[in-house]
Design an enzyme around this catalytic site. Structure first.
Site, PDB file in Angstrom:
ATOM      1  N   ASN A 194       0.819  -1.216   0.000  1.00  0.00           N
ATOM      2  CA  ASN A 194       0.000   0.000   0.000  1.00  0.00           C
ATOM      3  C   ASN A 194       0.855   1.270   0.000  1.00  0.00           C
ATOM      4  OD1 ASN A 194       0.967   0.210   2.618  1.00  0.00           O
ATOM      5  ND2 ASN A 194      -1.042   0.196   3.611  1.00  0.00           N
ATOM      6  N   LEU A 195       2.184   1.095  -0.005  1.00  0.00           N
ATOM      7  CA  LEU A 195       3.161   2.178  -0.087  1.00  0.00           C
ATOM      8  C   LEU A 195       3.127   3.113   1.113  1.00  0.00           C
ATOM      9  CD1 LEU A 195       2.921   3.010  -3.907  1.00  0.00           C
ATOM     10  CD2 LEU A 195       4.540   1.489  -2.730  1.00  0.00           C
ATOM     11  N   GLY A 202       6.592   1.382   2.133  1.00  0.00           N
ATOM     12  CA  GLY A 202       7.381   1.073   0.952  1.00  0.00           C
ATOM     13  C   GLY A 202       7.397   2.211  -0.054  1.00  0.00           C
ATOM     14  N   TYR A 215       3.745  -2.619  19.138  1.00  0.00           N
ATOM     15  CA  TYR A 215       4.318  -3.259  17.950  1.00  0.00           C
ATOM     16  C   TYR A 215       4.697  -4.709  18.243  1.00  0.00           C
ATOM     17  CZ  TYR A 215       7.852  -4.560  14.496  1.00  0.00           C
ATOM     18  OH  TYR A 215       8.578  -5.230  13.546  1.00  0.00           O
ATOM     19  N   GLU A 251      12.573  -0.253  25.257  1.00  0.00           N
ATOM     20  CA  GLU A 251      13.957  -0.560  24.906  1.00  0.00           C
ATOM     21  C   GLU A 251      14.331  -1.969  25.376  1.00  0.00           C
ATOM     22  OE1 GLU A 251      16.645  -0.454  23.014  1.00  0.00           O
ATOM     23  OE2 GLU A 251      16.942   1.674  23.439  1.00  0.00           O
TER      24      GLU A 251
END
Length: 314
Positions: free
Chosen positions: A32-33, A36, A146, A274
């Site tokens: 879907n850019l 990218g 994430y 972290e």
């Protein structure tokens, strides 16, 4: 084989596409850019094995249904939200892409009996605690939305192996770097440091810089990703890939820029996420795939710096 790469216009995706083409496969790309760039794969557009680039989103079930009408042998699923800070600021988008989007792709793989290679991350792990490094049995720690979304995606993928017998493999590459990686804020530390060095700017290190990273050159990563799809020995497995050597961010900065006065420590923007020590044990990949890294950290940095100096100094 007929192969689909989701996220194939991204940094690692671009190199996976190249590896697959070099290995003689027919390749389709869906992206879907959002992360990218079309320019990443522009050189492949006239390759005899490059079949089609589709601009589309893995959250769009109709797009996926249309794309999967090509009846692939393997789907390399790399499309994802990949930025830790973005996941902290906007966890919903990361969940939608990395969990719901993965489910949508999985369903199409199941309908078409296509093997899925699921790109996870070393960021799912807790810190390394021994000189042997982190193997696949090491404990996980969802320190950010994430990493939590990636763990959820992994579990869904593996459930399709156990429930439906769908061939799948979960891969966890460690910190990957090299040409075509973004050198902006959301890019990799090596690319960012190199570009700042070349510009004569300060190299900023979050926190005290003692945190370590296991840094894998992108061609080694792409070779690992491709091989995980080719072999049924890793079906139903989780497999690491890394250099097997870690380096502190302080040491990395000094390796890239030999001027200490240009290295500065700044407050960490997300210290809670972290990981203090990342060191890969890639013994499983070596045993099951015959894979091991070929590019040293020093050589990889040299190649990356040469590429950035020519292609990414705007």
């Amino acid at each position: 084989m007929k192969v689909l790469v989701t996220g194939g216009a991204g940094f690692i995706g671009r190199w996976v596409v190249k590896q697959l083409l070099d290995d003689g496969h027919d390749v389709w790309v869906l992206d879907n850019l959002a992360n990218g760039r079309h320019s990443n794969i522009a050189e492949f557009m006239h390759h005899t094995g490059f079949r089609e680039f589709v601009t589309g989103d893995i959250k769009d079930k109709k797009v996926l249904r249309d794309v999967f009408s090509n009846k692939y042998d393997i789907c390399y699923h790399l499309a994802a939200s990949i930025n830790v800070q973005d996941s902290i600021d906007d966890p919903g988008t990361t969940f939608a892409n990395d969990v719901e989007g993965t489910f949508n792709v999985l369903e199409e793989c199941r309908r078409n009996n296509a093997k899925m290679v699921f790109m996870s991350t070393c960021m799912v792990y807790d810190r390394a605690a021994s000189p042997e490094g982190i193997d696949e049995a090491w404990r996980t720690k969802p320190a950010s939305p994430y990493s939590g979304s990636k763990i959820a995606g992994e579990n869904m993928v593996l459930s399709y192996f156990h429930t439906y017998g769908l061939p799948v493999v979960v891969i966890r590459p460690f910190n990957t770097y090299g040409p075509f990686q973004k050198s902006s804020g959301e890019g990799g530390v090596i690319s960012i440091f190199i570009k700042k060095k070349l510009r004569g700017e300060t190299l900023n290190i979050y926190g005290d810089g003692t945190q370590t990273r296991d840094l894998l050159y992108v061609t080694d990563c792409a070779r690992f990703v491709a091989q995980a799809g080719y072999s049924d020995r890793v079906d139903g497995e989780i497999v690491n890939a890394g250099l097997g050597r870690d380096i502190s961010v302080n040491e990395l900065a000094r390796l890239i820029c030999e001027e200490p006065d240009r290295i500065k420590h700044i407050p960490h923007i997300h210290p809670q996420s972290e990981i203090p020590k990342l060191l890969c044990n890639y013994g499983k990949a070596k045993n099951l795939l015959g894979w091991e890294p070929a590019v040293s950290l020093e050589e990889g940095i040299k190649r990356t710096a040469e590429w950035i100096s020519v292609n990414d100094m705007k």
